[in-house]
Design a protein around this motif. Structure first.
Motif, PDB file in Angstrom:
ATOM      1  N   GLY A  87       0.790  -1.220   0.000  1.00  0.00           N
ATOM      2  CA  GLY A  87       0.000   0.000   0.000  1.00  0.00           C
ATOM      3  C   GLY A  87       0.824   1.271   0.000  1.00  0.00           C
ATOM      4  N   LEU A  88       2.065   1.187  -0.439  1.00  0.00           N
ATOM      5  CA  LEU A  88       2.921   2.369  -0.494  1.00  0.00           C
ATOM      6  C   LEU A  88       2.526   3.248  -1.676  1.00  0.00           C
ATOM      7  CD1 LEU A  88       6.348   0.621   0.199  1.00  0.00           C
ATOM      8  CD2 LEU A  88       4.899   1.842   1.838  1.00  0.00           C
ATOM      9  N   ASP A  89       2.832   4.534  -1.570  1.00  0.00           N
ATOM     10  CA  ASP A  89       2.554   5.454  -2.671  1.00  0.00           C
ATOM     11  C   ASP A  89       3.252   4.975  -3.936  1.00  0.00           C
ATOM     12  OD1 ASP A  89       1.027   7.118  -1.100  1.00  0.00           O
ATOM     13  OD2 ASP A  89       2.653   8.553  -0.712  1.00  0.00           O
ATOM     14  N   GLY A  90       2.522   4.954  -5.031  1.00  0.00           N
ATOM     15  CA  GLY A  90       3.092   4.561  -6.311  1.00  0.00           C
ATOM     16  C   GLY A  90       3.152   3.065  -6.553  1.00  0.00           C
ATOM     17  N   GLU A  91       2.680   2.265  -5.607  1.00  0.00           N
ATOM     18  CA  GLU A  91       2.710   0.809  -5.782  1.00  0.00           C
ATOM     19  C   GLU A  91       1.813   0.408  -6.954  1.00  0.00           C
ATOM     20  OE1 GLU A  91       3.054  -2.425  -2.515  1.00  0.00           O
ATOM     21  OE2 GLU A  91       0.927  -1.899  -2.688  1.00  0.00           O
ATOM     22  N   VAL A  92       2.324  -0.488  -7.796  1.00  0.00           N
ATOM     23  CA  VAL A  92       1.593  -0.940  -8.977  1.00  0.00           C
ATOM     24  C   VAL A  92       1.384  -2.447  -8.873  1.00  0.00           C
ATOM     25  CG1 VAL A  92       1.704  -1.194 -11.493  1.00  0.00           C
ATOM     26  CG2 VAL A  92       2.551   0.905 -10.406  1.00  0.00           C
ATOM     27  N   ALA A  93       0.138  -2.871  -9.062  1.00  0.00           N
ATOM     28  CA  ALA A  93      -0.191  -4.299  -9.027  1.00  0.00           C
ATOM     29  C   ALA A  93      -0.104  -4.878 -10.435  1.00  0.00           C
ATOM     30  CB  ALA A  93      -1.594  -4.503  -8.470  1.00  0.00           C
ATOM     31  N   LEU A  94       0.281  -6.139 -10.510  1.00  0.00           N
ATOM     32  CA  LEU A  94       0.254  -6.857 -11.779  1.00  0.00           C
ATOM     33  C   LEU A  94      -0.271  -8.257 -11.525  1.00  0.00           C
ATOM     34  CD1 LEU A  94       2.903  -9.053 -12.292  1.00  0.00           C
ATOM     35  CD2 LEU A  94       4.054  -6.899 -11.858  1.00  0.00           C
ATOM     36  N   HIS A  95      -0.868  -8.825 -12.544  1.00  0.00           N
ATOM     37  CA  HIS A  95      -1.405 -10.184 -12.447  1.00  0.00           C
ATOM     38  C   HIS A  95      -0.516 -11.098 -13.273  1.00  0.00           C
ATOM     39  CE1 HIS A  95      -4.463 -13.207 -11.732  1.00  0.00           C
ATOM     40  NE2 HIS A  95      -4.262 -13.600 -12.976  1.00  0.00           N
ATOM     41  N   GLN A  96      -0.035 -12.164 -12.649  1.00  0.00           N
ATOM     42  CA  GLN A  96       0.821 -13.108 -13.367  1.00  0.00           C
ATOM     43  C   GLN A  96       0.156 -14.472 -13.425  1.00  0.00           C
ATOM     44  OE1 GLN A  96       3.987 -15.174 -11.886  1.00  0.00           O
ATOM     45  NE2 GLN A  96       3.295 -15.241  -9.787  1.00  0.00           N
ATOM     46  N   THR A  97       0.312 -15.119 -14.565  1.00  0.00           N
ATOM     47  CA  THR A  97      -0.182 -16.473 -14.751  1.00  0.00           C
ATOM     48  C   THR A  97       0.966 -17.307 -15.294  1.00  0.00           C
ATOM     49  OG1 THR A  97      -2.376 -15.629 -15.294  1.00  0.00           O
ATOM     50  CG2 THR A  97      -1.905 -17.907 -15.907  1.00  0.00           C
ATOM     51  N   THR A  98       1.271 -18.391 -14.597  1.00  0.00           N
ATOM     52  CA  THR A  98       2.314 -19.300 -15.059  1.00  0.00           C
ATOM     53  C   THR A  98       1.661 -20.632 -15.400  1.00  0.00           C
ATOM     54  OG1 THR A  98       2.844 -20.282 -12.910  1.00  0.00           O
ATOM     55  CG2 THR A  98       3.924 -18.188 -13.448  1.00  0.00           C
ATOM     56  N   GLY A  99       2.470 -21.604 -15.725  1.00  0.00           N
ATOM     57  CA  GLY A  99       1.944 -22.923 -16.042  1.00  0.00           C
ATOM     58  C   GLY A  99       1.358 -23.629 -14.843  1.00  0.00           C
TER      59      GLY A  99
END
Length: 181
Positions: A87-99
């Motif tokens: 929850g830090l300022d500028g934090e960016v979420a990404l979604h990853q999918t692997t095998g």
């Protein structure tokens, strides 16, 4: 990459629901990681990578030990892409999918215009690295290079992007062991 290749040939292969899974110190942290092996990998990365960067970026978890040693060797700051939100300022979420998994990861301390080197232990399906590179693009960072210690040969999610990864060694794995290409 003599130590790396020898250790790959000695690595146990276990069956995980019909999937031949390599258990290796670089990619799993077990068996025990010999410092000479880690040193060989880091020296290999320093020779292969574009090090004219602002930051080294590595995903949690198994990229951390390689990237930490590389950061110490090069004096380039390290950013770990975490599996936990802070929850830090500028934090960016990404979604990853692997095998074999799907999850969220979180980037902090990367800014528009940063030149970054992405480092990881193993490129298998490419899902993690493709998601990371996409998120770095969205932030406005420039991915100057991607280097992995080990790459499993075959199609990956990176194939559908503009990114290419350099590897120290390419392998295939089956129930009989590891083949180095």
């Amino acid at each position: 990459m003599q130590r790396l290749e020898e250790s790959l040939h000695e690595a146990p292969i276990i069956d995980k629901d019909g999937y031949s899974y390599l258990v290796h110190p670089i990619s799993n942290g077990v068996p025990m990681l010999d410092p000479q092996l880690l040193r060989e990998v880091v020296v290999g990365i320093t020779r292969a990578a574009d090090l004219d960067v602002d930051k080294i970026v590595a995903p949690e978890a198994m990229g951390i030990h390689i990237a930490t040693a590389l950061s110490l060797q090069t004096d380039v700051p390290l950013v770990v892409i975490r599996k936990r939100e802070y929850g830090l300022d500028g934090e960016v979420a990404l979604h990853q999918t692997t095998g074999y998994s799907e999850s969220e990861m979180f980037i902090n301390d990367i800014e528009d215009g940063d030149r970054v080197l992405v480092v990881d232990d193993l490129l298998s399906t490419g899902g993690t690295l493709a998601a990371i590179c996409g998120a770095l693009d969205d932030i406005g960072a420039e991915v100057s290079d991607i280097v992995v210690a080990i790459r499993k040969v075959g199609e990956t999610a990176l194939d559908d992007t503009d990114y290419e990864a350099t590897s120290l060694v390419d392998i295939s794995v089956d129930e009989d062991g590891v083949e180095i290409h």
